[in-house]
Motif scaffolding. Structure first.
Motif, PDB file in Angstrom:
ATOM      1  N   PHE A   7      -6.450  -7.469  16.347  1.00 17.33           N
ATOM      2  CA  PHE A   7      -6.852  -7.350  14.943  1.00 17.33           C
ATOM      3  C   PHE A   7      -6.014  -6.288  14.229  1.00 17.33           C
ATOM      4  CE2 PHE A   7      -9.456  -5.354  11.620  1.00 17.33           C
ATOM      5  CZ  PHE A   7      -9.623  -6.462  10.783  1.00 17.33           C
ATOM      6  N   ILE A   8      -5.814  -5.154  14.858  1.00 19.83           N
ATOM      7  CA  ILE A   8      -5.025  -4.068  14.256  1.00 19.83           C
ATOM      8  C   ILE A   8      -3.567  -4.505  14.053  1.00 19.83           C
ATOM      9  CG2 ILE A   8      -4.077  -1.753  14.678  1.00 19.83           C
ATOM     10  CD1 ILE A   8      -6.810  -1.069  15.972  1.00 19.83           C
ATOM     11  N   VAL A   9      -2.997  -5.178  15.022  1.00 22.87           N
ATOM     12  CA  VAL A   9      -1.609  -5.655  14.909  1.00 22.87           C
ATOM     13  C   VAL A   9      -1.495  -6.665  13.762  1.00 22.87           C
ATOM     14  CG1 VAL A   9       0.189  -7.022  16.051  1.00 22.87           C
ATOM     15  CG2 VAL A   9      -0.973  -5.185  17.296  1.00 22.87           C
ATOM     16  N   VAL A  10      -2.429  -7.596  13.685  1.00 14.95           N
ATOM     17  CA  VAL A  10      -2.411  -8.594  12.609  1.00 14.95           C
ATOM     18  C   VAL A  10      -2.583  -7.905  11.255  1.00 14.95           C
ATOM     19  CG1 VAL A  10      -3.666 -10.552  11.601  1.00 14.95           C
ATOM     20  CG2 VAL A  10      -3.153 -10.500  14.055  1.00 14.95           C
ATOM     21  N   LEU A  11      -3.483  -6.964  11.175  1.00 14.32           N
ATOM     22  CA  LEU A  11      -3.706  -6.231   9.933  1.00 14.32           C
ATOM     23  C   LEU A  11      -2.451  -5.473   9.504  1.00 14.32           C
ATOM     24  CD1 LEU A  11      -5.836  -5.507   7.803  1.00 14.32           C
ATOM     25  CD2 LEU A  11      -6.433  -3.540   9.204  1.00 14.32           C
ATOM     26  N   LEU A  12      -1.773  -4.838  10.449  1.00  9.29           N
ATOM     27  CA  LEU A  12      -0.527  -4.130  10.137  1.00  9.29           C
ATOM     28  C   LEU A  12       0.565  -5.090   9.669  1.00  9.29           C
ATOM     29  CD1 LEU A  12      -0.426  -1.490  13.004  1.00  9.29           C
ATOM     30  CD2 LEU A  12      -0.790  -1.056  10.561  1.00  9.29           C
ATOM     31  N   LEU A  13       0.655  -6.252  10.282  1.00  6.26           N
ATOM     32  CA  LEU A  13       1.644  -7.242   9.872  1.00  6.26           C
ATOM     33  C   LEU A  13       1.360  -7.755   8.455  1.00  6.26           C
ATOM     34  CD1 LEU A  13       2.098  -9.288  13.164  1.00  6.26           C
ATOM     35  CD2 LEU A  13       3.772  -7.778  12.075  1.00  6.26           C
ATOM     36  N   VAL A  14       0.113  -7.996   8.148  1.00  5.07           N
ATOM     37  CA  VAL A  14      -0.265  -8.443   6.801  1.00  5.07           C
ATOM     38  C   VAL A  14       0.047  -7.352   5.780  1.00  5.07           C
ATOM     39  CG1 VAL A  14      -2.227  -9.054   5.310  1.00  5.07           C
ATOM     40  CG2 VAL A  14      -1.978 -10.117   7.565  1.00  5.07           C
ATOM     41  N   ALA A  15      -0.264  -6.111   6.104  1.00  2.00           N
ATOM     42  CA  ALA A  15       0.023  -4.993   5.195  1.00  2.00           C
ATOM     43  C   ALA A  15       1.535  -4.849   4.985  1.00  2.00           C
ATOM     44  CB  ALA A  15      -0.564  -3.700   5.738  1.00  2.00           C
ATOM     45  N   ALA A  16       2.308  -4.964   6.044  1.00  3.49           N
ATOM     46  CA  ALA A  16       3.775  -4.863   5.931  1.00  3.49           C
ATOM     47  C   ALA A  16       4.327  -5.986   5.061  1.00  3.49           C
ATOM     48  CB  ALA A  16       4.411  -4.900   7.323  1.00  3.49           C
ATOM     49  N   TRP A  17       3.828  -7.197   5.256  1.00  5.30           N
ATOM     50  CA  TRP A  17       4.264  -8.331   4.434  1.00  5.30           C
ATOM     51  C   TRP A  17       3.906  -8.093   2.976  1.00  5.30           C
ATOM     52  CZ3 TRP A  17       1.450 -11.849   1.478  1.00  5.30           C
ATOM     53  CH2 TRP A  17       2.178 -12.937   0.984  1.00  5.30           C
ATOM     54  N   PHE A  18       2.705  -7.617   2.694  1.00  4.65           N
ATOM     55  CA  PHE A  18       2.263  -7.345   1.326  1.00  4.65           C
ATOM     56  C   PHE A  18       3.196  -6.333   0.658  1.00  4.65           C
ATOM     57  CE2 PHE A  18      -0.029  -4.503  -1.554  1.00  4.65           C
ATOM     58  CZ  PHE A  18      -0.401  -5.400  -2.535  1.00  4.65           C
ATOM     59  N   PHE A  19       3.486  -5.230   1.324  1.00  4.26           N
ATOM     60  CA  PHE A  19       4.352  -4.208   0.741  1.00  4.26           C
ATOM     61  C   PHE A  19       5.776  -4.721   0.548  1.00  4.26           C
ATOM     62  CE2 PHE A  19       0.945  -1.294   2.022  1.00  4.26           C
ATOM     63  CZ  PHE A  19       0.811  -0.593   0.822  1.00  4.26           C
ATOM     64  N   TYR A  20       6.254  -5.511   1.475  1.00  6.09           N
ATOM     65  CA  TYR A  20       7.589  -6.088   1.326  1.00  6.09           C
ATOM     66  C   TYR A  20       7.646  -6.973   0.083  1.00  6.09           C
ATOM     67  CZ  TYR A  20      11.613  -9.078   1.948  1.00  6.09           C
ATOM     68  OH  TYR A  20      12.774  -9.760   1.733  1.00  6.09           O
ATOM     69  N   LYS A  21       6.672  -7.870  -0.085  1.00  5.96           N
ATOM     70  CA  LYS A  21       6.650  -8.776  -1.233  1.00  5.96           C
ATOM     71  C   LYS A  21       6.497  -8.010  -2.548  1.00  5.96           C
ATOM     72  CE  LYS A  21       6.768 -12.859  -0.792  1.00  5.96           C
ATOM     73  NZ  LYS A  21       7.969 -13.652  -0.947  1.00  5.96           N
ATOM     74  N   LYS A  22       5.752  -6.928  -2.526  1.00  9.92           N
ATOM     75  CA  LYS A  22       5.483  -6.157  -3.737  1.00  9.92           C
ATOM     76  C   LYS A  22       6.680  -5.327  -4.174  1.00  9.92           C
ATOM     77  CE  LYS A  22       1.999  -5.075  -6.486  1.00  9.92           C
ATOM     78  NZ  LYS A  22       1.385  -6.034  -7.339  1.00  9.92           N
ATOM     79  N   PHE A  23       7.414  -4.757  -3.228  1.00  7.95           N
ATOM     80  CA  PHE A  23       8.455  -3.794  -3.569  1.00  7.95           C
ATOM     81  C   PHE A  23       9.891  -4.254  -3.304  1.00  7.95           C
ATOM     82  CE2 PHE A  23       4.611  -1.264  -2.783  1.00  7.95           C
ATOM     83  CZ  PHE A  23       4.481  -0.689  -4.035  1.00  7.95           C
TER      84      PHE A  23
END
Length: 128
Positions: A7-23
């Motif tokens: 769960f933590i790994v998936v959450l980190l991957l989703v957060a990384a993808w979100f920040f990449y798309k945003k910035f």
């Protein structure tokens, strides 16, 4: 590996993808400083200056000559944005104008620039 770690790994991957798309940069978008934005706006014709902020923000002050097409209305107002013009976009900080640029580039606009830092960074003439 237990479910908590997964769960933590998936959450980190989703957060990384979100920040990449945003910035991350937008392919086909020219990012301009306030000075370069002002120079290009004068030099490039035909062009259209679009403020993608909401109407209440626009009424409190905007770049002289801007047309207000809020990001929230962009999809329904695409017919008001000519394909043959170079588009100059801005918002308050630069985030919404990047989102608008992405949408416009997907719709086939090829000449799109936005004001880095948004209206907060603008040093030119303003209208109230």
């Amino acid at each position: 590996m237990d479910y908590t770690n997964v769960f933590i790994v998936v959450l980190l991957l989703v957060a990384a993808w979100f920040f990449y798309k945003k910035f991350a940069g937008v392919k086909g978008l020219t990012e301009l400083s306030s000075e370069a934005f002002a120079e290009q706006l004068k030099a490039v014709k035909p062009s259209m200056l679009i403020d993608v902020r909401e109407p209440h923000e626009f009424k409190n002050g905007h770049i002289t000559g801007a047309t207000n097409i809020p990001l929230s209305q962009l999809g329904s107002r695409l017919d008001q944005i000519p394909q043959e013009k170079t588009l100059f976009l801005y918002c308050q900080s630069g985030m919404r104008s990047k989102q608008a640029a992405t949408k416009l580039i997907r719709e086939g606009h090829t000449q799109v620039a936005h004001l880095r830092g948004g209206f907060m960074s603008w040093k030119g003439k303003r209208t109230r």
